[in-house]
Enzyme design. Structure first.
Site, PDB file in Angstrom:
ATOM      1  N   ASP A 121       0.839  -1.204   0.000  1.00  0.00           N
ATOM      2  CA  ASP A 121       0.000   0.000   0.000  1.00  0.00           C
ATOM      3  C   ASP A 121       0.879   1.262   0.000  1.00  0.00           C
ATOM      4  OD1 ASP A 121       0.586   0.972   2.724  1.00  0.00           O
ATOM      5  OD2 ASP A 121      -0.528  -0.764   3.442  1.00  0.00           O
ATOM      6  N   HIS A 129       8.445  -5.371  -1.652  1.00  0.00           N
ATOM      7  CA  HIS A 129       7.483  -6.322  -2.238  1.00  0.00           C
ATOM      8  C   HIS A 129       6.579  -5.664  -3.282  1.00  0.00           C
ATOM      9  CE1 HIS A 129       7.893  -9.229   1.441  1.00  0.00           C
ATOM     10  NE2 HIS A 129       8.902  -9.327   0.591  1.00  0.00           N
TER      11      HIS A 129
HETATM   12  C1  BJW Z   1       0.551  -5.459  14.345  1.00  0.00           C
HETATM   13  C2  BJW Z   1      -0.651  -4.848  14.527  1.00  0.00           C
HETATM   14  C3  BJW Z   1      -0.602  -3.524  14.920  1.00  0.00           C
HETATM   15  C4  BJW Z   1      -1.095  -6.812  13.924  1.00  0.00           C
HETATM   16  N1  BJW Z   1       0.582  -2.921  15.084  1.00  0.00           N
HETATM   17  N2  BJW Z   1       1.709  -4.851  14.512  1.00  0.00           N
HETATM   18  C5  BJW Z   1      14.240 -18.930   3.458  1.00  0.00           C
HETATM   19  C6  BJW Z   1      13.631 -19.720   4.400  1.00  0.00           C
HETATM   20  C7  BJW Z   1      12.326 -20.159   4.207  1.00  0.00           C
HETATM   21  C8  BJW Z   1      11.608 -19.822   3.061  1.00  0.00           C
HETATM   22  C9  BJW Z   1      12.221 -19.030   2.124  1.00  0.00           C
HETATM   23  C10 BJW Z   1      13.509 -18.593   2.336  1.00  0.00           C
HETATM   24  N3  BJW Z   1      13.857 -17.830   1.274  1.00  0.00           N
HETATM   25  C11 BJW Z   1      12.806 -17.758   0.416  1.00  0.00           C
HETATM   26  C12 BJW Z   1      11.812 -18.504   0.896  1.00  0.00           C
HETATM   27  C13 BJW Z   1      10.497 -18.703   0.229  1.00  0.00           C
HETATM   28  C14 BJW Z   1       9.518 -17.573   0.449  1.00  0.00           C
HETATM   29  C15 BJW Z   1       9.204 -17.479   1.935  1.00  0.00           C
HETATM   30  O1  BJW Z   1       9.682 -16.634   2.657  1.00  0.00           O
HETATM   31  N4  BJW Z   1       8.329 -18.343   2.420  1.00  0.00           N
HETATM   32  C16 BJW Z   1       7.933 -18.353   3.824  1.00  0.00           C
HETATM   33  C17 BJW Z   1       6.427 -18.105   3.954  1.00  0.00           C
HETATM   34  C18 BJW Z   1       8.329 -19.674   4.427  1.00  0.00           C
HETATM   35  N5  BJW Z   1      10.054 -16.319  -0.077  1.00  0.00           N
HETATM   36  C19 BJW Z   1       9.911 -15.978  -1.340  1.00  0.00           C
HETATM   37  O2  BJW Z   1       9.369 -16.710  -2.144  1.00  0.00           O
HETATM   38  C20 BJW Z   1      10.505 -14.650  -1.770  1.00  0.00           C
HETATM   39  N6  BJW Z   1      11.253 -14.815  -2.957  1.00  0.00           N
HETATM   40  C21 BJW Z   1      12.433 -15.401  -2.958  1.00  0.00           C
HETATM   41  O3  BJW Z   1      12.994 -15.748  -1.954  1.00  0.00           O
HETATM   42  O4  BJW Z   1      12.948 -15.522  -4.184  1.00  0.00           O
HETATM   43  C22 BJW Z   1      14.212 -16.176  -4.312  1.00  0.00           C
HETATM   44  C23 BJW Z   1      14.223 -16.878  -5.599  1.00  0.00           C
HETATM   45  C24 BJW Z   1      13.754 -16.247  -6.721  1.00  0.00           C
HETATM   46  C25 BJW Z   1      13.798 -16.895  -7.919  1.00  0.00           C
HETATM   47  C26 BJW Z   1      14.258 -18.195  -7.935  1.00  0.00           C
HETATM   48  C27 BJW Z   1      14.690 -18.820  -6.789  1.00  0.00           C
HETATM   49  C28 BJW Z   1      14.668 -18.159  -5.606  1.00  0.00           C
HETATM   50  C29 BJW Z   1       9.383 -13.669  -2.153  1.00  0.00           C
HETATM   51  C30 BJW Z   1       8.541 -13.289  -1.009  1.00  0.00           C
HETATM   52  C31 BJW Z   1       7.447 -12.342  -1.502  1.00  0.00           C
HETATM   53  C32 BJW Z   1       6.400 -12.109  -0.453  1.00  0.00           C
HETATM   54  N7  BJW Z   1       5.317 -11.426  -1.008  1.00  0.00           N
HETATM   55  C33 BJW Z   1       4.127 -11.152  -0.190  1.00  0.00           C
HETATM   56  C34 BJW Z   1       2.931 -10.878  -1.128  1.00  0.00           C
HETATM   57  C35 BJW Z   1       3.015  -9.484  -1.727  1.00  0.00           C
HETATM   58  C36 BJW Z   1       1.844  -9.210  -2.576  1.00  0.00           C
HETATM   59  C37 BJW Z   1       0.539  -9.265  -1.824  1.00  0.00           C
HETATM   60  O5  BJW Z   1       0.391  -8.711  -0.715  1.00  0.00           O
HETATM   61  O6  BJW Z   1      -0.382  -9.885  -2.342  1.00  0.00           O
HETATM   62  O7  BJW Z   1       4.380 -10.058   0.680  1.00  0.00           O
HETATM   63  S1  BJW Z   1       3.745 -12.476   0.935  1.00  0.00           S
HETATM   64  C38 BJW Z   1       3.218 -11.464   2.249  1.00  0.00           C
HETATM   65  O8  BJW Z   1       4.065 -11.655   3.387  1.00  0.00           O
HETATM   66  C39 BJW Z   1       3.409 -10.020   1.771  1.00  0.00           C
HETATM   67  C40 BJW Z   1       3.992  -9.386   2.985  1.00  0.00           C
HETATM   68  O9  BJW Z   1       4.735  -8.234   2.638  1.00  0.00           O
HETATM   69  C41 BJW Z   1       4.848 -10.466   3.571  1.00  0.00           C
HETATM   70  C42 BJW Z   1       5.190 -10.299   5.001  1.00  0.00           C
HETATM   71  O10 BJW Z   1       4.054 -10.321   5.788  1.00  0.00           O
HETATM   72  P1  BJW Z   1       3.986  -9.428   7.087  1.00  0.00           P
HETATM   73  O11 BJW Z   1       4.092  -8.017   6.712  1.00  0.00           O
HETATM   74  O12 BJW Z   1       4.942  -9.917   8.080  1.00  0.00           O
HETATM   75  O13 BJW Z   1       2.461  -9.652   7.539  1.00  0.00           O
HETATM   76  P2  BJW Z   1       1.804 -10.832   8.394  1.00  0.00           P
HETATM   77  O14 BJW Z   1       0.360 -10.837   8.057  1.00  0.00           O
HETATM   78  O15 BJW Z   1       2.555 -12.088   8.272  1.00  0.00           O
HETATM   79  O16 BJW Z   1       1.997 -10.359   9.904  1.00  0.00           O
HETATM   80  C43 BJW Z   1       1.370  -9.226  10.445  1.00  0.00           C
HETATM   81  C44 BJW Z   1       2.078  -8.851  11.718  1.00  0.00           C
HETATM   82  O17 BJW Z   1       1.548  -7.650  12.207  1.00  0.00           O
HETATM   83  C45 BJW Z   1       1.920  -9.895  12.851  1.00  0.00           C
HETATM   84  O18 BJW Z   1       3.180 -10.095  13.465  1.00  0.00           O
HETATM   85  C46 BJW Z   1       0.957  -9.213  13.812  1.00  0.00           C
HETATM   86  O19 BJW Z   1       1.183  -9.587  15.170  1.00  0.00           O
HETATM   87  C47 BJW Z   1       1.315  -7.774  13.596  1.00  0.00           C
HETATM   88  N8  BJW Z   1       0.273  -6.823  13.934  1.00  0.00           N
HETATM   89  N9  BJW Z   1      -1.664  -5.817  14.244  1.00  0.00           N
HETATM   90  C48 BJW Z   1       1.715  -3.667  14.867  1.00  0.00           C
HETATM   91  N10 BJW Z   1      -1.761  -2.853  15.122  1.00  0.00           N
END
Ligand code: BJW
Ligand code: ZN
Length: 252
Positions: free
Chosen positions: A108, A123
């Site tokens: 956003d 992202h």
């Molecule tokens: C509050 C609150 C309040 C509530 N105040 N706080 C190493 C280890 C394991 C896995 C992998 C690794 N390396 C790569 C991977 C795979 C994968 C991955 O990480 N998977 C895991 C799920 C296991 N990663 C990828 O695929 C990445 N790419 C990559 O590594 O490429 C390498 C490669 C490329 C080509 C070939 C080979 C390799 C890409 C990751 C892209 C993530 N994209 C998303 C979607 C974006 C589009 C969309 O939104 O539709 O991004 S996924 C989603 O998660 C989004 C977010 O930015 C991201 C993070 O989420 P976030 O922000 O942490 O949100 P939540 O919902 O998880 O948490 C909310 C938090 O807020 C909580 O903690 C609450 O407590 C808190 N909260 N209210 C403050 N008021």
């Protein structure tokens, strides 16, 4: 639970002393603006779908209309939302620290609308569009957002998609390099509202810590980052961050 006053003043003191600070934000920072976080709250119509499947090349290929509809709904929610006190506090922080880099995982534009001038969207952004194949930029026309299928690329005819980073895709190179350098060089990293489970974004606070920075985490819930952080300010961003700014002002 609410972060204690003494930990807020401790954090304010540490930030005041910083020569170079970086901040990593996640979905939690926009939660108080009514934007669903990625993992917690896919609501209504979307609650039966797995966001991890939708936000992927595989999901888009399997059902482009479904994925397009999901993003158009979320775009609408972002456009209708307003920045909250957490976004505004971070915009104020930019002026209070000599060098400040704001790195967001959020797609956003609420940081910008709150007044942050330099935002690294690692992202991508939900209000920018490109071809899924040749990457050509696409300016979304009003009617296109209401179509069930995504528009077609004017260059190659493939499907247009939001310019966001899906699972399995790489971060935008230049932006990622800047984020990495900021994490490497900062002496203080503030992390707000991320679950710390998505890599490589979640690596940034660990990198900062490894290079000697102090890490402060703001989140209502514990997670791998809060466990590693030097200070964990447990609470909502919209409550903790304004108190942090107020405590910094009291330091003068
Ligand atoms: C509050 C609150 C309040 C509530 N105040 N706080 C190493 C280890 C394991 C896995 C992998 C690794 N390396 C790569 C991977 C795979 C994968 C991955 O990480 N998977 C895991 C799920 C296991 N990663 C990828 O695929 C990445 N790419 C990559 O590594 O490429 C390498 C490669 C490329 C080509 C070939 C080979 C390799 C890409 C990751 C892209 C993530 N994209 C998303 C979607 C974006 C589009 C969309 O939104 O539709 O991004 S996924 C989603 O998660 C989004 C977010 O930015 C991201 C993070 O989420 P976030 O922000 O942490 O949100 P939540 O919902 O998880 O948490 C909310 C938090 O807020 C909580 O903690 C609450 O407590 C808190 N909260 N209210 C403050 N008021
Ligand atoms: Zn194309």
């Amino acid at each position: 639970m609410m972060a204690q006053l003494d930990s807020i003043s401790q954090a304010a003191h540490l930030i005041r002393q910083a020569h170079s600070a970086a901040c990593l934000t996640g979905a939690g920072v926009s939660a108080e603006s009514g934007i669903a976080t990625f993992r917690d709250a896919q609501s209504g119509l979307w609650s039966k779908f797995d966001p991890q499947q939708l936000a992927s090349q595989k999901g888009f290929a399997a059902d482009p209309a479904l994925v397009w509809g999901w993003y158009m709904d979320r775009l609408h929610a972002v456009e209708a939302a307003l920045p909250n006190p957490g976004h505004r506090a971070l915009a104020q922080l930019e002026a209070l620290v000599p060098a400040f880099t704001l790195i967001t995982q959020n797609i956003d534009d609420l940081h910008e609308r709150a007044g942050s001038r330099q935002v690294l969207h690692i992202h991508g952004r939900i209000n920018h569009f490109r071809c899924n194949y040749c990457r050509y930029d696409h300016a979304l026309q009003v009617g296109e957002r209401h179509n069930s299928l995504p528009p077609q690329c004017t260059v190659c005819g493939d499907r247009v998609r939001p310019d966001v980073v899906w699972f399995g895709e790489s971060m935008p190179r230049r932006i990622w390099d800047q984020a990495w350098q900021a994490a490497e060089r900062c002496d203080l990293m503030l992390v707000v509202g991320t679950s710390g489970v998505v890599y490589p974004a979640a690596q940034l606070p660990f990198l900062a810590k490894e290079r000697g920075a102090t890490v402060i985490d703001v989140n209502p819930e514990c997670n791998p980052i809060s466990e590693m952080a030097d200070l964990f300010l447990q609470g909502a961003g919209g409550e903790v961050l304004p108190r942090l700014i107020a405590a910094m002002a009291n330091e003068d």
